[in-house]
Scaffold this active site. Structure first.
Site, PDB file in Angstrom:
ATOM      1  N   GLU A 508     -11.958  -5.048  33.390  1.00 12.55           N
ATOM      2  CA  GLU A 508     -12.361  -6.028  33.233  1.00 12.55           C
ATOM      3  C   GLU A 508     -13.752  -5.509  32.057  1.00 12.55           C
ATOM      4  OE1 GLU A 508     -14.038  -8.679  36.531  1.00 12.55           O
ATOM      5  OE2 GLU A 508     -11.220  -8.773  36.904  1.00 12.55           O
ATOM      6  N   GLU A 539      -8.039  -9.303  39.717  1.00 10.59           N
ATOM      7  CA  GLU A 539      -8.572  -8.275  40.631  1.00 10.59           C
ATOM      8  C   GLU A 539      -7.012  -7.491  41.048  1.00 10.59           C
ATOM      9  OE1 GLU A 539     -12.430  -9.649  39.170  1.00 10.59           O
ATOM     10  OE2 GLU A 539     -10.773 -11.021  39.758  1.00 10.59           O
ATOM     11  N   GLN A 561     -14.610  -4.073  39.340  1.00 12.13           N
ATOM     12  CA  GLN A 561     -16.524  -4.885  38.072  1.00 12.13           C
ATOM     13  C   GLN A 561     -17.298  -5.000  38.815  1.00 12.13           C
ATOM     14  OE1 GLN A 561     -18.183  -7.751  35.922  1.00 12.13           O
ATOM     15  NE2 GLN A 561     -16.957  -7.163  33.540  1.00 12.13           N
ATOM     16  N   ASP A 564     -18.302  -6.944  45.281  1.00 14.18           N
ATOM     17  CA  ASP A 564     -17.837  -7.971  45.794  1.00 14.18           C
ATOM     18  C   ASP A 564     -16.607  -8.882  45.052  1.00 14.18           C
ATOM     19  OD1 ASP A 564     -20.685  -9.649  46.778  1.00 14.18           O
ATOM     20  OD2 ASP A 564     -20.559  -8.059  45.625  1.00 14.18           O
ATOM     21  N   TYR A 565     -16.073  -8.526  44.362  1.00 13.46           N
ATOM     22  CA  TYR A 565     -14.873  -8.581  43.980  1.00 13.46           C
ATOM     23  C   TYR A 565     -13.851  -8.084  44.082  1.00 13.46           C
ATOM     24  CZ  TYR A 565     -17.740 -10.157  40.519  1.00 13.46           C
ATOM     25  OH  TYR A 565     -19.290 -11.160  39.314  1.00 13.46           O
ATOM     26  N   HIS A 606     -23.754 -11.535  44.747  1.00 10.76           N
ATOM     27  CA  HIS A 606     -23.286 -10.661  43.820  1.00 10.76           C
ATOM     28  C   HIS A 606     -23.442  -8.700  44.465  1.00 10.76           C
ATOM     29  CE1 HIS A 606     -22.377 -12.693  40.398  1.00 10.76           C
ATOM     30  NE2 HIS A 606     -21.645 -11.940  39.950  1.00 10.76           N
TER      31      HIS A 606
END
Length: 817
Positions: A508, A539, A561, A564-565, A606
């Site tokens: 991303e 993801e 990115q 956390d993702y 985040h």
């Protein structure tokens, strides 16, 4: 059963050739069905632990096999045994060896007994870990059980063909592709299409326009749950009609076919292969009216949830029954009036069926004998050793009982053998004679052999192992050149792209803007949209793309990115990527590098540091936590010389900090599994990593004003951690230990503590209780103050260290509170 692969149907075949092909197909279908039937009995009688079979799906898999070519890849579903038999990559004996969990890779080439039956793979690697020529063989990526989790990898396997066809820098890699003509074939059950990662993959493939053919085996059930509870309109092809391509828009080609219609299936699969291979258009084949004669698995009976009407329908619409009817009824009148038939009487087909049943029975017997005789030989050796011990021991009566119990077991396991001899040692603890040593050596050798059979290949054991890549330090010019750290990352990636033409970066915002922190700035313009690419927000399939591309000889760097993702993709990392080398007994690999950034972010969503979840879910990957961009760049350089998957977590708040620019970009390497002492000291050892380490460094300066001299160690690498045991060497000097981490309590700090105290035996050097300082047990609150009160601050670190020193010497360091 000998390995005889089916070739695609040739339009110019004579009738006799066609007849021979049809009857061969029918025989394979019957062999597969007999394996399913007999396999279930082996489970129910206790010879195998669990069974999940491909009965009811045989005929469409025969058709798929005809369209499947050398170089193609399968990413499939655990019911594809007929397909594997049809392409010549699975025999009936190997089928049963897998069911019995035979640990010989020659007996069970799918996984050497590590996976339950029905999980298929082929060998992509030579014995030395180098790649085979994948264009000269049929390829099946190793199956996994988690529902629909084969889909993300499928996307990458298909994308590789697109890369090889369109990217000039890799078109010389002929071991992996011939003009990108290879098709990636996916299979999935109809109920599993309800999973989000299925739709994520469908969308990704439609956007990318890759040569992918997905077969949905539709028997209307997901275990006991009917399709009306699974899928809108009870039809995956109906709800995906919006993906159908047209004159104005790219999309899918979608086919719907009945799973018992042999002729129509062959026609559609050949059409699908041609479209996917030549046009690079994804294809969905919805195969309907399939059955599941024995239910979902050996765990239950489908009579519990299917009524009599449905069961009768399944009996009549069984694809093998329908194929048999077609063979018997087939007649073709020639121009001369001659009537051509596949068989002249039912007796011919009955002979085929009897032959198939006989072959499977023999294969089962041979597989069982091969499996059990290995164990019985160990029972014999153990009993002979025990006889010798019994002759010498004062506790002969007790040991004799153990020995008699072992030898009375009709079908012993390795566990029975080793458990017995280990228990006997308890009766020999106060005795000393040569026979006892022989028994001890037998146990040690058995455990060593067990490690090889059950615990090897978690990481690479080839000469490309990451830990064996030699260190090469950054070199700096005569004039100190301080730059924003992101420049080091950008220029190092530039050097990587020049040095390694097979490297691709995608994620991303990774392409056009050069990632959110400009670590890839200008590289898409320089190297093109294939090598530096943007992706959608998806993801799981970003990681899947990376796995599939890496399995086909490319070196992908998949960017997530923010840290956390990563949770969106953790299941694919854990269940697929991290286990691949292990579950194939070292026969497949996917050296994917995952790039992300984190540490000291702000806000609940985040600023998490889910490190405990990561390191405990991805054993089989490296987890690297560099404190600055030079260290991070060095990790990428190291990993690209190795053949193992890894996660690199860059410090988000480090891109704008100043670092000196090395002059040997793309060449310097950070050692994996090695810590770095960034400040020597004598009073206390502090271990940390990432952005928190920089706070520790600042605190170290403040502590010196109070006459406290700490030693600061950067972990750098969590998996593996401190292979040289430098932490315990420091602890031997300071006798005090603090682990500082921004993860939750019990996370990475607890892991590091165990590594130092237990695995490195650091406990023996402690004069004070070891301590950890972590984030609070909740997610990080928003804002600067949220960070201050949620994660370890400079003051928290200072006061924790001072507290430890106060306990050791209260007169010199009086309490602050």
């Amino acid at each position: 059963m000998t390995k005889t692969a089916i070739k695609p149907t040739n339009k110019d075949l004579s009738f006799n050739d066609f007849k021979e092909e049809v009857l061969k197909d029918y025989r394979i279908a019957k062999i597969s069905r007999e394996c399913s039937l007999l396999g279930r009995r082996e489970v129910l009688t206790g010879k195998a632990k669990f069974g999940i079979f491909g009965d009811g799906k045989e005929v469409p898999q025969l058709a798929m096999a005809k369209a499947f070519k050398h170089g193609d890849f399968r990413s499939g579903y655990y019911r594809d045994q007929t397909f594997m038999m049809a392409i010549g990559e699975l025999t009936a004996q190997q089928f049963f060896a897998g069911l019995y969990a035979h640990t010989d890779i020659e007996a069970d080439p799918m996984s050497a007994g590590r996976q339950m039956g029905g999980h298929f793979s082929t060998h992509s690697l030579n014995e030395d870990g180098t790649w085979k020529n994948l264009t000269e063989q049929y390829n099946s990526s190793s199956d996994i059980s988690p529902t629909a989790a084969q889909m993300p990898r499928l996307l990458g396997l298909a994308q590789a063909s697109k890369v090889y066809r369109n990217e000039k820098s890799v078109q010389h890699k002929s071991k992996f592709s011939l003009n990108g003509d290879e098709v990636a074939w996916g299979t999935i059950g109809n109920a599993s299409t309800s999973e989000g990662i299925f739709f994520e993959t469908i969308n990704g493939a439609g956007v990318l326009q890759v040569p992918m053919v997905i077969s949905v085996w539709d028997d209307e059930y997901g275990i006991s749950v009917h399709a009306k509870h699974q899928t809108t309109k009870e039809s995956i092809s109906e709800i995906l009609k919006g993906f159908q391509r047209d004159e104005k828009n790219n999309g899918y080609e979608i086919f719907v076919v009945n799973g018992w219609d042999y002729v129509q299936l062959i026609d559609i699969y050949n059409k699908a292969a041609k479209i996917a291979s030549e046009e690079h258009v994804p294809v969905l084949i919805h195969v309907k009216e399939l059955t599941q004669p024995q239910g979902h698995s050996t765990s239950g009976s489908h009579e519990r949830y299917k009524d009599k009407e449905r069961l009768n329908w399944e009996k009549n619409l069984d694809c093998i029954v329908k194929m048999r009817e077609w063979i018997l009824n087939f007649e073709l009148e020639t121009e001369t009036g001659e009537t051509l038939r596949f068989v002249e009487s039912e007796e011919e087909i009955i002979l085929i069926e009897k032959s198939a049943k006989k072959e499977v029975t023999s294969a089962k017997r041979n597989a069982w004998n091969s499996y059990i005789n290995d164990i019985k030989s160990q029972v014999l050796i153990a009993s002979q050793l025990l006889d010798k011990v019994i002759a010498k021991s004062k506790n002969a009566a007790f040991i004799t009982k153990y020995k008699d119990n072992l030898t009375s077991i009709i079908d012993p396991s390795k566990k029975d053998v080793l458990s017995t001899v280990r228990k006997t040692l308890r009766y020999l603890k106060n005795e000393d004679f040569a026979e006892k040593i022989l028994l001890q050596n037998f146990i040690k050798d058995s455990l060593k052999d067990g490690h090889k059979k059950y615990s090897s290949y978690l990481y690479s054991e080839s000469s490309f192992k990451a830990q064996d890549v030699p260190v090469k330090k950054p070199i700096y010019g005569n004039n100190k050149n301080l730059v924003d750290a992101r420049i080091i990352m950008r220029d190092n990636f530039d050097a990587i792209f020049k040095k390694h033409p097979e490297v691709l970066v995608f994620g991303e915002d990774a392409g056009f803007i050069g990632d959110v922190n400009q670590g890839l700035e200008g590289l898409q313009e320089k190297y093109g949209k294939i090598r530096v690419a943007d992706t959608g927000i998806r993801e799981a399939t970003i990681i899947g793309q990376g796995i599939g591309l890496a399995m086909r000889g490319l070196r992908p760097i998949a960017e997530i990115q923010y840290l956390d993702y990563l949770l969106y993709a953790l299941q694919i990392m854990s269940d697929d990527l991290a286990t691949l080398h292990y579950r194939t007994f070292g026969k497949q690999k996917a050296p994917l590098i995952i790039r992300t950034r984190g540490h000291r972010l702000e806000g609940i969503w985040h600023a998490g540091s889910p490190m405990a979840g990561i390191i405990n879910h991805v054993r089989g990957m490296h987890v690297l936590v560099p404190r600055n961009m030079t260290k991070a760049a060095g990790f990428y350089n190291t990993l690209l010389e190795a053949d193992e998957p890894a996660l690199v977590i860059e410090c988000l708040n480090g891109y704008r900090l100043k670092e000196e620019l090395p002059i040997n970009l793309g060449e310097f390497k950070t050692m994996i599994g090695v810590t770095e002492t960034v400040k020597e000291g004598t009073d206390l050892t502090v271990v940390s990593y990432g952005s928190t380490l920089r706070i520790v460094e600042e605190v170290a300066k403040e502590l010196q004003q109070t006459d406290i001299d700490i030693e600061v160690i950067d972990a750098q690498s969590l998996l593996p951690f401190d292979l040289n045991h430098d932490c315990v060497k420091s602890l031997a000097k300071t006798n005090k230990l603090l682990i500082v981490d921004e993860d939750l309590p019990g996370g990475a700090s607890a892991y590091i503590l165990q590594e130092i105290l237990e695995n490195q035996n650091g406990y023996q050097f402690l004069d004070s209780k070891p301590a950890t300082l972590t984030a609070k047990a909740h997610r990080t609150a928003y804002g600067t103050d949220g960070d201050y009160f949620s994660k370890p601050s400079a003051e928290d670190i200072f006061e924790k260290i001072y507290e430890i020193m106060n306990e050791a010497n209260p007169n010199k360091y009086p309490s602050l509170y």
